[in-house]
Design an enzyme around this catalytic site. Structure first.
Site, PDB file in Angstrom:
ATOM      1  N   ASP A  47      -3.092 -18.169   0.632  1.00 58.31           N
ATOM      2  CA  ASP A  47      -4.075 -18.874  -0.211  1.00 58.31           C
ATOM      3  C   ASP A  47      -4.765 -19.972   0.593  1.00 58.31           C
ATOM      4  O   ASP A  47      -5.994 -20.120   0.574  1.00 58.31           O
ATOM      5  CB  ASP A  47      -3.429 -19.408  -1.503  1.00 58.31           C
ATOM      6  CG  ASP A  47      -2.097 -20.112  -1.291  1.00 58.31           C
ATOM      7  OD1 ASP A  47      -1.580 -20.121  -0.149  1.00 58.31           O
ATOM      8  OD2 ASP A  47      -1.567 -20.667  -2.278  1.00 58.31           O
TER       9      ASP A  47
ATOM     10  N   TYR B  54       0.819  -1.213   0.000  1.00 53.08           N
ATOM     11  CA  TYR B  54       0.000   0.000   0.000  1.00 53.08           C
ATOM     12  C   TYR B  54       0.853   1.264   0.000  1.00 53.08           C
ATOM     13  O   TYR B  54       0.445   2.284  -0.542  1.00 53.08           O
ATOM     14  CB  TYR B  54      -0.884   0.049   1.255  1.00 53.08           C
ATOM     15  CG  TYR B  54      -2.185  -0.705   1.151  1.00 53.08           C
ATOM     16  CD1 TYR B  54      -2.206  -2.081   0.955  1.00 53.08           C
ATOM     17  CD2 TYR B  54      -3.393  -0.051   1.290  1.00 53.08           C
ATOM     18  CE1 TYR B  54      -3.400  -2.773   0.885  1.00 53.08           C
ATOM     19  CE2 TYR B  54      -4.594  -0.730   1.226  1.00 53.08           C
ATOM     20  CZ  TYR B  54      -4.597  -2.086   1.020  1.00 53.08           C
ATOM     21  OH  TYR B  54      -5.778  -2.752   0.949  1.00 53.08           O
TER      22      TYR B  54
ATOM     23  N   ASP C  39     -12.707  -9.081   4.236  1.00 54.50           N
ATOM     24  CA  ASP C  39     -13.948  -9.098   3.437  1.00 54.50           C
ATOM     25  C   ASP C  39     -14.466 -10.532   3.325  1.00 54.50           C
ATOM     26  O   ASP C  39     -15.679 -10.777   3.417  1.00 54.50           O
ATOM     27  CB  ASP C  39     -13.704  -8.538   2.023  1.00 54.50           C
ATOM     28  CG  ASP C  39     -14.008  -7.038   1.903  1.00 54.50           C
ATOM     29  OD1 ASP C  39     -13.830  -6.324   2.914  1.00 54.50           O
ATOM     30  OD2 ASP C  39     -14.412  -6.588   0.817  1.00 54.50           O
TER      31      ASP C  39
ATOM     32  N   LYS D  28       2.977 -15.148   2.700  1.00 50.47           N
ATOM     33  CA  LYS D  28       3.216 -15.865   1.441  1.00 50.47           C
ATOM     34  C   LYS D  28       4.719 -16.098   1.342  1.00 50.47           C
ATOM     35  O   LYS D  28       5.388 -15.735   0.356  1.00 50.47           O
ATOM     36  CB  LYS D  28       2.662 -15.015   0.272  1.00 50.47           C
ATOM     37  CG  LYS D  28       2.669 -15.685  -1.079  1.00 50.47           C
ATOM     38  CD  LYS D  28       1.614 -16.761  -1.267  1.00 50.47           C
ATOM     39  CE  LYS D  28       1.791 -17.442  -2.622  1.00 50.47           C
ATOM     40  NZ  LYS D  28       0.960 -18.674  -2.755  1.00 50.47           N
TER      41      LYS D  28
ATOM     42  N   ASP E  44      -6.684  -7.051   4.225  1.00 46.74           N
ATOM     43  CA  ASP E  44      -7.804  -6.403   3.527  1.00 46.74           C
ATOM     44  C   ASP E  44      -8.690  -7.464   2.885  1.00 46.74           C
ATOM     45  O   ASP E  44      -9.917  -7.479   3.053  1.00 46.74           O
ATOM     46  CB  ASP E  44      -7.244  -5.450   2.462  1.00 46.74           C
ATOM     47  CG  ASP E  44      -8.351  -4.759   1.673  1.00 46.74           C
ATOM     48  OD1 ASP E  44      -9.349  -4.341   2.293  1.00 46.74           O
ATOM     49  OD2 ASP E  44      -8.218  -4.649   0.436  1.00 46.74           O
TER      50      ASP E  44
HETATM   51  C1  IPM Z   1     -10.579  -1.057   3.667  1.00 45.58           C
HETATM   52  C2  IPM Z   1     -10.571  -0.496   2.272  1.00 45.58           C
HETATM   53  C3  IPM Z   1      -9.335   0.362   2.055  1.00 45.58           C
HETATM   54  C4  IPM Z   1      -8.117  -0.552   2.141  1.00 45.58           C
HETATM   55  C5  IPM Z   1      -9.279   1.166   0.755  1.00 45.58           C
HETATM   56  C6  IPM Z   1     -10.500   2.005   0.540  1.00 45.58           C
HETATM   57  C7  IPM Z   1      -8.069   2.046   0.708  1.00 45.58           C
HETATM   58  O1  IPM Z   1     -10.674  -1.515   1.328  1.00 45.58           O
HETATM   59  O2  IPM Z   1     -10.523  -0.275   4.626  1.00 45.58           O
HETATM   60  O3  IPM Z   1     -10.701  -2.283   3.821  1.00 45.58           O
HETATM   61  O4  IPM Z   1      -7.755  -1.211   1.140  1.00 45.58           O
HETATM   62  O5  IPM Z   1      -7.527  -0.607   3.208  1.00 45.58           O
HETATM   63 MN    MN Z   2     -11.182  -3.457   2.212  1.00 48.22          MN
END
Ligand code: IPM
Ligand code: MN
Ligand code: NAD
Length: 347
Positions: free
Chosen positions: A218, A136, A246, A186, A242
């Site tokens: 993975d 990042y 999700d 990884k 990240d």
């Molecule tokens: C998160 C988001 C952010 C990240 C983006 C919007 C920069 O996806 O907070 O999970 O990748 O950290």
């Molecule tokens: Mn995110």
């Protein structure tokens, strides 16, 4: 106690409004709010996604409650002007290196998980994601190869101090939970990850009571879906964290359910749902506000030392769900406002 409210874009303002109504309903003495624009909304007002005044408020405040940033209308801007730079800038400027993303299933939501209920039931994992380094924040850019081809690049790098710091957060978190830490990397391919693994093992000498394991990312993604109950605490880098958070959110019912805390070395924090600005549903009163309401609870607990009201919010969310509250992402038709009303009624 000053709380900075940074609603942002899309559903950000819609969910922040509801979280504030829940906080107001608790009638906490001395809790003050001050709001500032951030993301695409700030860019449209002042030409920058993270204006000086917003950053200044974030620095002055005791805690920050953040909605989401991201606006398709801004996707063609130069990168440093895009809404996402606001949240990245806040994390970096405030030194918010430790991102805690808890994924657990409210028992009432077993039917909402993407997993079969008997598998989903057991998920109770804390993902400790490093937040101010990795690919990042490495050097990035566009260049032309010798053959004249366009080439994009992003350097992935971690130094040992950055890894040691988040590893300690991971061990401390695991120690306060069920004593199991899984480090995700990884290392079979990436030098960044080999150093990550080496440093995590070095730091583990200080935490003999914590049971440490390692997984490649993975496999970790696969295991989270196969048997999420095997995980207690996961510590991982910025990019992997990240993606895995999700993924974990859908095991726990919906991305609209997962809160997060981003902490600095002294426990100052920014609190936000893990989801984004959801342009596909913005402005329609459909967003699930529970991730943001639960983020407000984390804020009370971690930064403001208000444990009892934090418990009250979390219990009220559980009761509202038990009472049948379901927004669209959970298969129901409650609006954003109705969802918050249901929580407030249970406080
Ligand atoms: C998160 C988001 C952010 C990240 C983006 C919007 C920069 O996806 O907070 O999970 O990748 O950290
Ligand atoms: Mn995110
Ligand atoms: P997203 O998380 O915004 O949405 C993904 C999907 O989940 C969409 O279908 C959305 O409708 C749904 N969803 C998300 N939150 C929900 C909620 N509370 N209730 C119901 N449904 C919900 O991810 P995306 O679509 O990939 O990104 C949209 C924008 O948000 C992009 O600009 C992205 O950069 C940004 N983003 C910002 C943050 C942040 O501010 N921290 C986090 C993630 C993405």
């Amino acid at each position: 106690m000053l709380v900075a409210l940074l609603p942002g874009d899309g559903i950000g303002p819609e969910v922040i409004v509801e979280a504030v109504r829940v906080l107001d309903a608790l009638e906490i003495d001395g809790l003050l709010f001050e709001e500032a624009p951030v993301g695409g909304a700030a860019y449209k007002q002042s030409g920058h996604p993270l204006p000086e005044a917003t950053l200044d408020l974030a620095k002055r405040a005791d805690a920050i409650l953040f909605g989401a940033v991201g606006d398709p209308a801004c996707d063609a801007l130069e990168r440093h002007l895009r809404p996402e730079q606001a949240i990245l800038g806040l994390r970096k400027e405030l030194g918010l290196f430790a991102n805690l993303r808890p994924a657990s299933l409210f028992p009432e939501l077993a039917d909402a998980s993407a997993l079969r209920p008997e598998i989903a039931r057991d998920i109770d994992v804390m993902i400790v994601r490093e937040l101010t380094g990795d690919v990042y924040f490495g050097e990035k850019g566009m260049r032309t190869t010798e053959e004249g081809l366009r080439e994009g690049y992003d350097i992935m790098a971690y130094d040992e101090a950055e890894i040691a710091r988040i590893a300690r957060s991971g061990f401390e978190t695991a120690r306060a939970r069920r004593g199991k830490l899984c480090s995700v990397d990884k290392a079979n391919v990436l030098e960044t990850s080999q150093l990550w693994r080496d440093v995590v093992v070095e730091i583990s000498a200080d935490y003999p009571d914590v049971d440490l394991s390692h997984l490649y990312v993975d496999n970790a993604a696969m295991q989270l879906v196969r048997d999420p109950g095997q995980f207690d605490t996961i510590v991982t880098g910025n990019l992997f964290g990240d993606i895995l958070s999700d993924l974990a959110s859908m095991c726990a019912g919906s991305i609209g359910m997962l809160p997060s805390a981003s902490l600095d070395k002294d426990g100052k924090g920014l609190y936000e749902p893990i989801h984004g600005s959801a342009p596909d549903i913005a402005g329609r009163g459909k967003a699930n506000p529970l991730a943001t309401i639960l983020s407000a609870a984390m804020m009370l607990r971690y930064s403001l030392d208000l444990v009892e009201p934090a418990d009250r919010i979390e219990q009220a969310v559980g009761k509202a769900l038990a009472d049948g509250l379901r927004t669209a992402d959970l298969g129901g038709d409650a609006s954003t406002e109705e969802a918050a009303n249901a929580v407030i009624a249970m406080l």
